[in-house]
Design a protein around this motif. Structure first.
Motif, PDB file in Angstrom:
ATOM      1  N   ARG A  54      -1.561  -7.735   7.334  1.00  0.00           N
ATOM      2  CA  ARG A  54      -1.318  -7.172   6.012  1.00  0.00           C
ATOM      3  C   ARG A  54      -2.346  -6.096   5.691  1.00  0.00           C
ATOM      4  O   ARG A  54      -2.014  -5.047   5.129  1.00  0.00           O
ATOM      5  CB  ARG A  54      -1.369  -8.276   4.958  1.00  0.00           C
ATOM      6  CG  ARG A  54      -1.145  -7.786   3.533  1.00  0.00           C
ATOM      7  CD  ARG A  54       0.266  -7.285   3.289  1.00  0.00           C
ATOM      8  NE  ARG A  54       0.284  -6.095   2.469  1.00  0.00           N
ATOM      9  CZ  ARG A  54       1.385  -5.535   1.981  1.00  0.00           C
ATOM     10  NH1 ARG A  54       2.559  -6.050   2.269  1.00  0.00           N
ATOM     11  NH2 ARG A  54       1.340  -4.463   1.243  1.00  0.00           N
ATOM     12  N   TYR A  96      -1.494  -3.013   7.526  1.00  0.00           N
ATOM     13  CA  TYR A  96      -0.307  -2.400   6.926  1.00  0.00           C
ATOM     14  C   TYR A  96      -0.700  -1.636   5.662  1.00  0.00           C
ATOM     15  O   TYR A  96      -0.256  -0.496   5.450  1.00  0.00           O
ATOM     16  CB  TYR A  96       0.714  -3.480   6.600  1.00  0.00           C
ATOM     17  CG  TYR A  96       2.097  -2.949   6.296  1.00  0.00           C
ATOM     18  CD1 TYR A  96       2.902  -2.439   7.313  1.00  0.00           C
ATOM     19  CD2 TYR A  96       2.602  -2.960   4.997  1.00  0.00           C
ATOM     20  CE1 TYR A  96       4.174  -1.955   7.045  1.00  0.00           C
ATOM     21  CE2 TYR A  96       3.869  -2.480   4.720  1.00  0.00           C
ATOM     22  CZ  TYR A  96       4.654  -1.980   5.751  1.00  0.00           C
ATOM     23  OH  TYR A  96       5.904  -1.495   5.482  1.00  0.00           O
ATOM     24  N   ASP A  97      -1.549  -2.251   4.837  1.00  0.00           N
ATOM     25  CA  ASP A  97      -2.006  -1.592   3.617  1.00  0.00           C
ATOM     26  C   ASP A  97      -2.767  -0.310   3.937  1.00  0.00           C
ATOM     27  O   ASP A  97      -2.632   0.706   3.237  1.00  0.00           O
ATOM     28  CB  ASP A  97      -2.898  -2.532   2.804  1.00  0.00           C
ATOM     29  CG  ASP A  97      -2.109  -3.643   2.134  1.00  0.00           C
ATOM     30  OD1 ASP A  97      -0.873  -3.520   2.035  1.00  0.00           O
ATOM     31  OD2 ASP A  97      -2.727  -4.650   1.717  1.00  0.00           O
ATOM     32  N   ARG A 156       7.680  -4.123   9.453  1.00  0.00           N
ATOM     33  CA  ARG A 156       7.674  -5.267   8.527  1.00  0.00           C
ATOM     34  C   ARG A 156       8.894  -5.182   7.617  1.00  0.00           C
ATOM     35  O   ARG A 156       9.603  -4.189   7.596  1.00  0.00           O
ATOM     36  CB  ARG A 156       6.405  -5.257   7.657  1.00  0.00           C
ATOM     37  CG  ARG A 156       5.101  -5.439   8.412  1.00  0.00           C
ATOM     38  CD  ARG A 156       3.926  -5.355   7.464  1.00  0.00           C
ATOM     39  NE  ARG A 156       3.874  -6.478   6.559  1.00  0.00           N
ATOM     40  CZ  ARG A 156       3.076  -7.534   6.719  1.00  0.00           C
ATOM     41  NH1 ARG A 156       2.276  -7.599   7.771  1.00  0.00           N
ATOM     42  NH2 ARG A 156       3.050  -8.517   5.842  1.00  0.00           N
TER      43      ARG A 156
END
Length: 226
Positions: free
Chosen positions: A3, A6-7, A71
């Motif tokens: 995550r 991804y951020d 995702r």
């Protein structure tokens, strides 16, 4: 991809879109100045640089696709990615319009047509794009609406410019003892003027598109989408 990773990719995407926008705005404003001053050297350079914009646009477009494929993004992330994707398309088209302006530049021509102020009109559209991109970067909903409101003024100025161009053409055509060669030159200048005003108006439309996509990204509000 975690995550956090991804951020980070999402943050980088937004930064890269803004950086591309800054380049596009600079190139567009350079094209306006080149046309207004008859700077063919600057104009030719802008035309040659178009491939760079296209390459950066395609790379960022691919990044948007990858971020969706890697995702199943939550709603807010998906809005950021899809808005960025659409904004990139508007930026690429603004860059194409800048090339159009540069391609119409003639050596030593102080103005494309003395009936219109190309520099003032063109820079007004560029300011709209800059304001829309700033709203995207800073997440300012009110600024998005302000850009859309500004477009009415640009449209009105473009309409006024077009009417002046047509009036001068008609006056030349109906003048007693007009020279056919002079008339042909006037028709050519008028055509270039009309095409230029059209392209500047389209730049303003793309600014509104950027603002509209940004507003939807921020608030899920589609009031500016059309």
């Amino acid at each position: 991809m975690t995550r956090n990773q991804y951020d980070e990719r999402l943050t980088t995407l937004r930064t890269d879109v803004v950086l591309l926008a800054e380049t596009v705005i600079e190139r567009y404003e350079d094209a306006v100045v080149a046309m207004a001053t008859g700077d063919t050297r600057r104009a030719d350079q802008l035309v040659r640089q178009d491939d760079e914009i296209n390459s950066r646009y395609l790379a960022l477009e691919q990044e948007c696709t990858t971020l969706i494929a890697r995702r199943q993004p939550v709603a807010s992330d998906l809005r950021l990615i899809t808005a960025s994707f659409k904004i990139l398309t508007d930026l690429e088209r603004i860059a194409d319009l800048a090339v159009n302006l540069a391609s119409r530049t003639e050596y030593g021509t102080a103005e494309i047509h003395d009936a219109i102020d190309i520099r003032t009109l063109g820079m007004a559209a560029g300011e709209m794009v800059a304001a829309a991109v700033d709203a995207y970067e800073t997440e300012a909903s009110d600024a998005c609406r302000a850009v859309a409101a500004t477009d009415d003024g640009l449209d009105a100025d473009c309409e006024t410019a077009n009417k002046r161009l047509i009036r001068e053409l008609i006056a030349e055509r109906t003048a007693d003892g007009h020279d056919e060669r002079e008339l042909a030159a006037t028709v050519d200048r008028t055509t270039r003027g009309l095409l230029t005003v059209r392209d500047i108006e389209r730049v303003g439309d793309h600014a509104v598109n950027i603002a509209a996509r940004t507003l939807y990204m921020l608030d899920g509000d589609d009031e500016l989408l059309y």
